[in-house]
Design an enzyme around this catalytic site. Sequence first.
Site, PDB file in Angstrom:
ATOM      1  N   SER A 147      -0.866  -3.474  10.801  1.00 29.00           N
ATOM      2  CA  SER A 147      -0.532  -4.434   9.753  1.00 29.00           C
ATOM      3  C   SER A 147       0.712  -5.232  10.140  1.00 29.00           C
ATOM      4  CB  SER A 147      -0.230  -3.688   8.454  1.00 29.00           C
ATOM      5  OG  SER A 147      -1.298  -2.835   8.149  1.00 29.00           O
ATOM      6  N   ARG A 183       0.852  -1.184   0.000  1.00 32.34           N
ATOM      7  CA  ARG A 183       0.000   0.000   0.000  1.00 32.34           C
ATOM      8  C   ARG A 183       0.895   1.245   0.000  1.00 32.34           C
ATOM      9  NH1 ARG A 183      -1.789   0.854   4.346  1.00 32.34           N
ATOM     10  NH2 ARG A 183      -1.124  -0.866   5.647  1.00 32.34           N
ATOM     11  N   LYS A 227      -9.342  -2.444   1.981  1.00 31.22           N
ATOM     12  CA  LYS A 227      -9.019  -1.269   2.798  1.00 31.22           C
ATOM     13  C   LYS A 227      -9.844  -0.047   2.379  1.00 31.22           C
ATOM     14  CE  LYS A 227      -5.816  -3.557   4.927  1.00 31.22           C
ATOM     15  NZ  LYS A 227      -6.055  -3.992   6.316  1.00 31.22           N
ATOM     16  N   ARG A 286       2.334 -12.009  -0.288  1.00 29.29           N
ATOM     17  CA  ARG A 286       1.024 -12.382   0.245  1.00 29.29           C
ATOM     18  C   ARG A 286       0.494 -13.682  -0.323  1.00 29.29           C
ATOM     19  NH1 ARG A 286      -1.451  -8.431   3.848  1.00 29.29           N
ATOM     20  NH2 ARG A 286       0.040  -6.726   3.863  1.00 29.29           N
ATOM     21  N   ASP A 294      -8.973  -9.659   9.505  1.00 24.45           N
ATOM     22  CA  ASP A 294      -8.488  -8.308   9.204  1.00 24.45           C
ATOM     23  C   ASP A 294      -9.499  -7.198   9.496  1.00 24.45           C
ATOM     24  OD1 ASP A 294      -6.302  -6.701   8.235  1.00 24.45           O
ATOM     25  OD2 ASP A 294      -7.363  -6.429   6.351  1.00 24.45           O
ATOM     26  N   TYR A 303      -1.461  -3.549  -6.745  1.00 29.44           N
ATOM     27  CA  TYR A 303      -1.147  -4.398  -5.576  1.00 29.44           C
ATOM     28  C   TYR A 303      -2.161  -4.265  -4.442  1.00 29.44           C
ATOM     29  CZ  TYR A 303       1.913  -7.324  -2.790  1.00 29.44           C
ATOM     30  OH  TYR A 303       2.438  -8.389  -2.085  1.00 29.44           O
ATOM     31  N   CYS A 314       1.304  -7.477  12.402  1.00 25.57           N
ATOM     32  CA  CYS A 314       1.603  -7.721  13.820  1.00 25.57           C
ATOM     33  C   CYS A 314       0.971  -9.023  14.281  1.00 25.57           C
ATOM     34  CB  CYS A 314       1.084  -6.588  14.694  1.00 25.57           C
ATOM     35  SG  CYS A 314       2.156  -5.159  14.708  1.00 25.57           S
ATOM     36  N   HIS A 369     -10.343  -2.248  11.946  1.00 21.60           N
ATOM     37  CA  HIS A 369      -9.234  -3.079  11.469  1.00 21.60           C
ATOM     38  C   HIS A 369      -8.993  -4.162  12.527  1.00 21.60           C
ATOM     39  CE1 HIS A 369      -4.781  -3.056   9.897  1.00 21.60           C
ATOM     40  NE2 HIS A 369      -5.507  -3.947   9.267  1.00 21.60           N
TER      41      HIS A 369
END
Length: 600
Positions: A264, A72, A222, A382, A289, A213, A266, A242
Amino acid sequence: MNAPTTNKKLLDWVAEIETMCTPDQVVWCDGSTEEYDRLMAEMVETGMAIKLDEAKRPNSYAFNSDPSDVARVESRTYIASVKEEDAGPTNNWIDPNELKETMKKLYAGCMKGRTMYVIPFSMGPIGSDIAKNAIEITDSPYVVVNMHIMARVSTDVLGLIEKTDDFIPCLHSVGAPLEEGQTDSRWPCAPLEDKYIAHFPEENLIWSYGSGYGGNALLGKKCLALRIASAMAGREGWMAEHMLILRFTSPEGKQYHIAAAFPSACGKTNLAMLQSTVPGWKVETIGDDIAWMKPGADGRLYAINPEAGFFGVAPGTSENSNPMALASCASDAIFTNVVVTADKDVWWEDMGYDCPNGGGIDWKNNEWAQASGEKGAHPNSRFTARADHCPVICPDWEDPAGVPIDIFVFGGKRTSTVPLVHEAFSFDHGVFMGATASSEPTAAALDLGNVSLRFDPYAMTPFMGYHGGDYMQHWFDMGEKLGDKAPRCFYVNWFRKTDDGKWLWPGFGDNSRVLKWMCDRVEGKVEARETAIGLMPIDGDLTLEGLDIAAEDWAELMKVDIDGYKKTLADMKAYLAKFGDKLPAKISEQVDALEARLNG
Ligand code: OXD
Ligand code: MN
């Protein structure tokens, strides 16, 4: 192809975009297996996709992005609200008319030589009260196949749009028109300065240009489910967060539903699929997520996962860290920017074993040897996996009514200062904990620079669709609405290290021990000790049975580092000042109360 809808609003919008972007053809998508297989076959043919070995990784494909397009791009992401003050200090802002003019120039003719796909999709179970209907227009077949996994792509959504005359329009282009005879690149995209990930919150409109992406391009995730949805939720009195959602069930069969916010990369996916080490307790996954939550008729907060798949960070995913994620992508999966091995399987760093044959094709599409010491997979590579392929998916994960949330967890990656777990004194204190959550930065965003600590309210910094101060106030308002039915709030830190760099807590499955303590607190089974930062476990209540953890390490994990917190408090005050007069008074009161407790 004839349009499979008569909805004028939708037809007019598609016609307008076609006129602006001038694709060679328009294809309406239906979400079918036939469509998925056809697009994959076309991409294999052009060299964009690699078909993986059918025996090792059935019906799965690998892609490599352009090295400039791997994450991102927060610096090119905009909340173009009508008034600048409504975007707030956490967002980039451009006047919506100006941004549209700029982007229209880029969009003009941008799909030349390409196919324009029109994807009808629902975020959330189709027809659920909490779900949203949307259309993504894109010129990327890679986006279409990923959307098949991540969202509910179906012509049924067109039926709902005809009934409601309502949908969220999401426009995406990779920003790489093709001249007559020009061969396409493997991963078309535009240079950084032409990339725009734009949100127009008052219009519920998304325009994305220049990147293919992840969250820049799969616009349901998102852009819609967090940025636009959070703005809608703020206006309408619900929450788009989130957060992972999991069900934790006791040996007696009592179910607890936990929603947890971490920045993100974690370990949200790992926690969502955790293998409990507390005997008799089990975790089932609802989402990894995003959570959409609304008060139900009984006054409790009900959550759904608006997504249908996992777009998980590959490196670090192993049989040890997350066997359930590995099982989810054992077949029917898409891999982006991992290593493709000589026998056409996938590999990434920290997968738990060395790369077979010592190497393969790396994420840059070059021959690669593990012995070179270079990373073979990009740190933000990913897997895209179907949620229903997860062996521990909760049987109720698609319940349109959602699941009642008992516990909110906040956290981040802090190698020092923050103890393993503490509980908020009250919901308002929990709102403060969430608002001041902090983490050391990760690879999921391209451009954070060299910062050592990032305050990340509710792990939503890059995703809040409006002013962060109003966002915090919305949390307090939700607390008021939920009253004594509001979830209990906790703060965790799985990432403490000793001074010589050793992890203090084993993490992964053993995090269930911490979740169990939370459930015991909710159940009123255990008392807690009051500290300056919150309520903490009394020794013996958080079960360590079977864990080989030295007494001094445990003491360190449970220590309240007053000096460390005083330092964090100073940074926190400087950070909160950014929200100006929109900082809720209740946040300032909590800061003062914390300061008094630290000094007291
Ligand atoms: C994600 C992120 O991709 O948070 O989930 O960056
Ligand atoms: Mn995320």
